[in-house]
Design an enzyme around this catalytic site. Structure first.
Site, PDB file in Angstrom:
ATOM      1  N   LYS A  33       0.960  -1.348   0.119  1.00 18.94           N
ATOM      2  CA  LYS A  33       0.133   0.060  -0.017  1.00 18.94           C
ATOM      3  C   LYS A  33       0.994   1.282  -0.061  1.00 18.94           C
ATOM      4  O   LYS A  33       1.826   1.259   0.999  1.00 18.94           O
ATOM      5  CB  LYS A  33      -0.966  -0.010   1.385  1.00 18.94           C
ATOM      6  CG  LYS A  33      -1.663   1.227   1.289  1.00 18.94           C
ATOM      7  CD  LYS A  33      -2.709   1.093   2.549  1.00 18.94           C
ATOM      8  CE  LYS A  33      -2.341   1.895   3.822  1.00 18.94           C
ATOM      9  NZ  LYS A  33      -2.263   3.211   3.855  1.00 18.94           N
ATOM     10  N   ASP A  60      -3.310   4.437  -1.690  1.00 17.21           N
ATOM     11  CA  ASP A  60      -4.326   4.764  -0.819  1.00 17.21           C
ATOM     12  C   ASP A  60      -4.286   6.389  -0.984  1.00 17.21           C
ATOM     13  O   ASP A  60      -3.617   6.813  -0.076  1.00 17.21           O
ATOM     14  CB  ASP A  60      -3.835   4.224   0.311  1.00 17.21           C
ATOM     15  CG  ASP A  60      -4.754   4.770   1.757  1.00 17.21           C
ATOM     16  OD1 ASP A  60      -5.748   5.265   1.436  1.00 17.21           O
ATOM     17  OD2 ASP A  60      -4.314   4.627   2.932  1.00 17.21           O
ATOM     18  N   LYS A  62      -7.432   8.025  -1.417  1.00 12.38           N
ATOM     19  CA  LYS A  62      -8.758   8.630  -0.986  1.00 12.38           C
ATOM     20  C   LYS A  62      -9.293   9.770  -1.407  1.00 12.38           C
ATOM     21  O   LYS A  62      -9.691  10.819  -0.895  1.00 12.38           O
ATOM     22  CB  LYS A  62      -8.816   8.826   0.604  1.00 12.38           C
ATOM     23  CG  LYS A  62      -8.187   7.737   1.521  1.00 12.38           C
ATOM     24  CD  LYS A  62      -8.169   8.057   2.830  1.00 12.38           C
ATOM     25  CE  LYS A  62      -7.717   6.965   3.953  1.00 12.38           C
ATOM     26  NZ  LYS A  62      -6.347   6.844   3.983  1.00 12.38           N
ATOM     27  N   ASP A  65     -13.988  14.560  -4.717  1.00 17.69           N
ATOM     28  CA  ASP A  65     -13.729  15.886  -5.274  1.00 17.69           C
ATOM     29  C   ASP A  65     -15.277  15.774  -6.130  1.00 17.69           C
ATOM     30  O   ASP A  65     -15.882  14.804  -6.009  1.00 17.69           O
ATOM     31  CB  ASP A  65     -12.788  16.166  -6.153  1.00 17.69           C
ATOM     32  CG  ASP A  65     -12.572  17.360  -6.307  1.00 17.69           C
ATOM     33  OD1 ASP A  65     -13.333  18.299  -6.508  1.00 17.69           O
ATOM     34  OD2 ASP A  65     -11.344  18.019  -6.250  1.00 17.69           O
ATOM     35  N   THR A 120     -11.634   6.508  10.850  1.00 18.73           N
ATOM     36  CA  THR A 120     -11.643   5.948  12.261  1.00 18.73           C
ATOM     37  C   THR A 120     -11.121   7.021  13.320  1.00 18.73           C
ATOM     38  O   THR A 120     -11.648   7.076  14.190  1.00 18.73           O
ATOM     39  CB  THR A 120     -10.641   4.738  12.534  1.00 18.73           C
ATOM     40  OG1 THR A 120      -9.328   4.947  11.856  1.00 18.73           O
ATOM     41  CG2 THR A 120     -11.561   3.471  11.773  1.00 18.73           C
ATOM     42  N   ARG A 212       3.184  -1.290  10.854  1.00 14.95           N
ATOM     43  CA  ARG A 212       4.339  -1.512  11.675  1.00 14.95           C
ATOM     44  C   ARG A 212       4.589  -2.856  12.070  1.00 14.95           C
ATOM     45  O   ARG A 212       5.996  -3.123  12.513  1.00 14.95           O
ATOM     46  CB  ARG A 212       4.110  -0.610  12.824  1.00 14.95           C
ATOM     47  CG  ARG A 212       4.311   0.975  12.594  1.00 14.95           C
ATOM     48  CD  ARG A 212       3.739   1.925  13.521  1.00 14.95           C
ATOM     49  NE  ARG A 212       2.057   1.740  13.172  1.00 14.95           N
ATOM     50  CZ  ARG A 212       1.409   2.581  13.891  1.00 14.95           C
ATOM     51  NH1 ARG A 212       1.718   3.396  14.957  1.00 14.95           N
ATOM     52  NH2 ARG A 212       0.172   2.534  13.661  1.00 14.95           N
TER      53      ARG A 212
HETATM   54  O1  C5P Z   1       1.127   0.393  11.145  1.00 13.39           O
HETATM   55  P1  C5P Z   1      -0.326  -0.049  11.183  1.00 13.39           P
HETATM   56  O2  C5P Z   1      -0.572  -1.423  10.872  1.00 13.39           O
HETATM   57  O3  C5P Z   1      -1.281   0.478  12.151  1.00 13.39           O
HETATM   58  O4  C5P Z   1      -0.827   0.639   9.762  1.00 13.39           O
HETATM   59  C1  C5P Z   1      -2.107   0.417   9.214  1.00 13.39           C
HETATM   60  C2  C5P Z   1      -2.272   1.448   7.963  1.00 13.39           C
HETATM   61  O5  C5P Z   1      -3.572   1.543   7.663  1.00 13.39           O
HETATM   62  C3  C5P Z   1      -1.672   2.936   8.075  1.00 13.39           C
HETATM   63  O6  C5P Z   1      -1.085   2.990   6.746  1.00 13.39           O
HETATM   64  C4  C5P Z   1      -2.835   3.559   8.012  1.00 13.39           C
HETATM   65  O7  C5P Z   1      -2.927   4.899   7.909  1.00 13.39           O
HETATM   66  C5  C5P Z   1      -3.904   2.837   7.439  1.00 13.39           C
HETATM   67  N1  C5P Z   1      -5.272   3.019   8.096  1.00 13.39           N
HETATM   68  C6  C5P Z   1      -5.666   2.513   9.375  1.00 13.39           C
HETATM   69  N2  C5P Z   1      -6.837   2.699   9.843  1.00 13.39           N
HETATM   70  C7  C5P Z   1      -8.055   3.234   8.954  1.00 13.39           C
HETATM   71  C8  C5P Z   1      -7.400   3.780   7.611  1.00 13.39           C
HETATM   72  C9  C5P Z   1      -6.083   3.283   7.197  1.00 13.39           C
HETATM   73  O8  C5P Z   1      -4.760   2.378  10.112  1.00 13.39           O
HETATM   74  N3  C5P Z   1      -9.034   3.453   9.411  1.00 13.39           N
END
Ligand code: C5P
Length: 233
Positions: A33, A60, A62, A65, A120, A212
């Site tokens: 992603k 990603d 998003k 417009d 979220t 992460r």
């Molecule tokens: O590091 P981690 O596993 O938390 O990363 C989750 C990824 O998903 C990040 O790129 C974050 O921006 C994205 N994301 C999220 N929650 C959402 C939408 C996207 O954690 N509701």
């Protein structure tokens, strides 16, 4: 149905991204992603480079417009040969349908189009007091998902805890792409509503987005394989 693990490449530069991906053996090409930070820093060249290296890409960005602008932007992204893109369902039906038109290539193929429902980071107070939406959060998420499904989109980004509700409302084939994934013995970090890859697989998630727990692992390749093994069962 559990389909694939998508690694969130939340790195600020091409160099850091490639250093990370170069840790994987030549034949192992994870689905990745790419978000706003990396795309805005490096531009479409980073997408072409990842595709040339053999990765599937969820871009990603998003989009949100007026329909004509989104349609034209989606057409450009489609020519970049990405595999999955997203937009805000809050842009409403006309915008979502225009996005689908823009994405569709002359041969009829197109990337998967996924909708973001409510971010979220939007809590119940912001929903009511700032967005002036009186319906409960869960109902707005499911209603936005249903609008996306009616427009012909392929699925939504949602919490793994919402995946089964989305499927119940929008049908089994409507895809759920779920961040908020953590290993049972891992750190939650700033994610609050989390699920393990194994439980996500059993809960009807089609794609898990893992950042992460893989990118910051001492051994990212082992962590990626572990996520896939647990998720795909
Ligand atoms: O590091 P981690 O596993 O938390 O990363 C989750 C990824 O998903 C990040 O790129 C974050 O921006 C994205 N994301 C999220 N929650 C959402 C939408 C996207 O954690 N509701």
């Amino acid at each position: 149905m559990a389909n694939d693990v998508i690694i969130a490449l939340d790195f600020p530069t091409r160099e850091e991204t490639l250093t990370f991906l170069d840790r994987f053996p030549a034949g192992e090409k994870p689905f990745v992603k790419i978000g706003m930070e990396l795309y805005y820093a490096e531009g479409p060249a980073i997408i072409r480079e990842m595709k040339a290296r053999g990765h599937k890409i969820f871009l990603d960005l998003k989009l949100h417009d007026i329909p004509n602008t989104v349609k034209r932007a989606m057409s450009v992204l489609s020519r970049l040969d990405v595999d999955m893109v997203n937009l805000h369902a809050a842009g409403a039906s006309e915008m979502m349908k225009a996005a689908l038109e823009g994405l569709t290539r002359p041969d009829g193929s197109r990337p998967l189009l996924i909708a973001v429902t409510q971010l979220t980071s939007t809590d119940a107070a912001a929903l009511k007091n700032e967005l002036l939406i009186d319906a409960p959060m869960e109902e707005t998420v499911l209603s936005y998902a249903q609008n996306a499904a009616r427009c012909g989109l392929d699925g939504v980004v949602c919490s793994p805890l919402e995946a089964s509700l989305v499927k119940a409302r929008c049908g089994e084939n409507f895809l759920t792409v779920t961040p908020g994934i953590r290993f049972a013995d891992g750190d939650a970090g700033d994610q609050k509503r989390i699920m393990t890859p194994e439980l996500a697989g059993k809960s009807g998630c089609d794609y898990i987005v893992v950042g992460r727990p893989i990118t910051q692992a001492a051994d990212p390749v082992a962590a990626c394989r572990r996520a896939a093994k647990e998720f795909l069962g």
